[in-house]
Design a protein around this motif. Structure first.
Motif, PDB file in Angstrom:
ATOM      1  N   GLU A   1       0.877  -1.243  -0.165  1.00 10.98           N
ATOM      2  CA  GLU A   1      -0.248   0.220  -0.030  1.00 10.98           C
ATOM      3  C   GLU A   1       0.796   1.217   0.026  1.00 10.98           C
ATOM      4  O   GLU A   1       0.712   2.266  -0.537  1.00 10.98           O
ATOM      5  CB  GLU A   1      -0.809   0.157   1.386  1.00 10.98           C
ATOM      6  CG  GLU A   1      -2.092  -1.208   1.041  1.00 10.98           C
ATOM      7  CD  GLU A   1      -3.091  -0.909  -0.154  1.00 10.98           C
ATOM      8  OE1 GLU A   1      -3.299   0.361  -0.430  1.00 10.98           O
ATOM      9  OE2 GLU A   1      -3.133  -2.188  -0.937  1.00 10.98           O
ATOM     10  N   ALA A   2       2.132   1.201   0.607  1.00 10.98           N
ATOM     11  CA  ALA A   2       2.781   2.459   0.906  1.00 10.98           C
ATOM     12  C   ALA A   2       3.414   2.572  -0.545  1.00 10.98           C
ATOM     13  O   ALA A   2       3.524   3.607  -1.011  1.00 10.98           O
ATOM     14  CB  ALA A   2       4.109   2.065   1.725  1.00 10.98           C
ATOM     15  N   TRP A   3       3.868   1.407  -1.312  1.00  8.76           N
ATOM     16  CA  TRP A   3       4.542   1.734  -2.664  1.00  8.76           C
ATOM     17  C   TRP A   3       3.469   2.247  -3.593  1.00  8.76           C
ATOM     18  O   TRP A   3       3.792   3.114  -4.438  1.00  8.76           O
ATOM     19  CB  TRP A   3       4.851   0.099  -3.357  1.00  8.76           C
ATOM     20  CG  TRP A   3       6.371   0.051  -3.010  1.00  8.76           C
ATOM     21  CD1 TRP A   3       6.777  -0.882  -2.104  1.00  8.76           C
ATOM     22  CD2 TRP A   3       7.376   0.769  -3.513  1.00  8.76           C
ATOM     23  NE1 TRP A   3       8.304  -0.837  -1.902  1.00  8.76           N
ATOM     24  CE2 TRP A   3       8.652   0.413  -3.027  1.00  8.76           C
ATOM     25  CE3 TRP A   3       7.536   1.680  -4.502  1.00  8.76           C
ATOM     26  CZ2 TRP A   3       9.973   0.595  -3.185  1.00  8.76           C
ATOM     27  CZ3 TRP A   3       8.761   2.297  -4.715  1.00  8.76           C
ATOM     28  CH2 TRP A   3       9.963   1.578  -4.005  1.00  8.76           C
ATOM     29  N   LYS A   4       2.141   1.893  -3.621  1.00  9.63           N
ATOM     30  CA  LYS A   4       1.138   2.456  -4.504  1.00  9.63           C
ATOM     31  C   LYS A   4       1.011   3.967  -4.120  1.00  9.63           C
ATOM     32  O   LYS A   4       0.941   4.640  -5.084  1.00  9.63           O
ATOM     33  CB  LYS A   4      -0.212   1.745  -4.076  1.00  9.63           C
ATOM     34  CG  LYS A   4      -0.430   0.447  -4.352  1.00  9.63           C
ATOM     35  CD  LYS A   4      -1.721  -0.226  -3.947  1.00  9.63           C
ATOM     36  CE  LYS A   4      -1.888  -1.536  -4.287  1.00  9.63           C
ATOM     37  NZ  LYS A   4      -3.179  -2.247  -3.814  1.00  9.63           N
ATOM     38  N   LYS A   5       0.909   4.253  -2.739  1.00 10.73           N
ATOM     39  CA  LYS A   5       1.090   5.847  -2.465  1.00 10.73           C
ATOM     40  C   LYS A   5       2.329   6.378  -3.198  1.00 10.73           C
ATOM     41  O   LYS A   5       2.089   7.704  -3.640  1.00 10.73           O
ATOM     42  CB  LYS A   5       1.081   6.034  -1.101  1.00 10.73           C
ATOM     43  CG  LYS A   5      -0.326   5.745  -0.400  1.00 10.73           C
ATOM     44  CD  LYS A   5      -0.233   5.906   1.066  1.00 10.73           C
ATOM     45  CE  LYS A   5      -1.616   5.648   1.737  1.00 10.73           C
ATOM     46  NZ  LYS A   5      -1.695   5.589   3.229  1.00 10.73           N
TER      47      LYS A   5
END
Length: 100
Positions: free
Chosen positions: A39-43
């Motif tokens: 999820e952090a990579w998506k952000k």
């Protein structure tokens, strides 16, 4: 892996905190942390693709730091581990020629 880290005197890690706070086994905690990383990579990718108050140079530096940390810790503790897997990977990236 966690037991090895504790034997070396390392501080409590996010996986351990999640295990104790939620009463789940290590594997479930690891999967939860991996999902948080996804999820952090998506952000990060969304912010990379949209307008930002930061310069492209600053964004590039931040992105490279995130990439480095991910590479270093994606298979466990790339710093304290005695298996030298991360060291070999880093040395390969820096010094081994890329076959064409």
């Amino acid at each position: 892996m966690i037991q090895d880290e504790l034997k070396r005197g390392d501080v409590t890690k996010s996986i351990q905190c999640y295990m104790h706070g939620n009463g789940v086994p290590e594997e479930a905690a690891r999967e939860h942390i991996k999902n948080l990383m996804r999820e952090a990579w998506k952000k990060v990718n969304v912010h990379r693709a949209t307008a930002s108050p930061l310069s492209q140079t600053a964004i590039g530096i931040i992105l490279n730091l995130v990439r480095t940390a991910h590479c270093f810790y994606q298979h466990g503790d790339g710093h304290g581990s005695q298996n030298h897997k991360t060291k070999h990977h880093a040395m390969s990236l820096l010094f081994d020629p890329i076959p064409l």
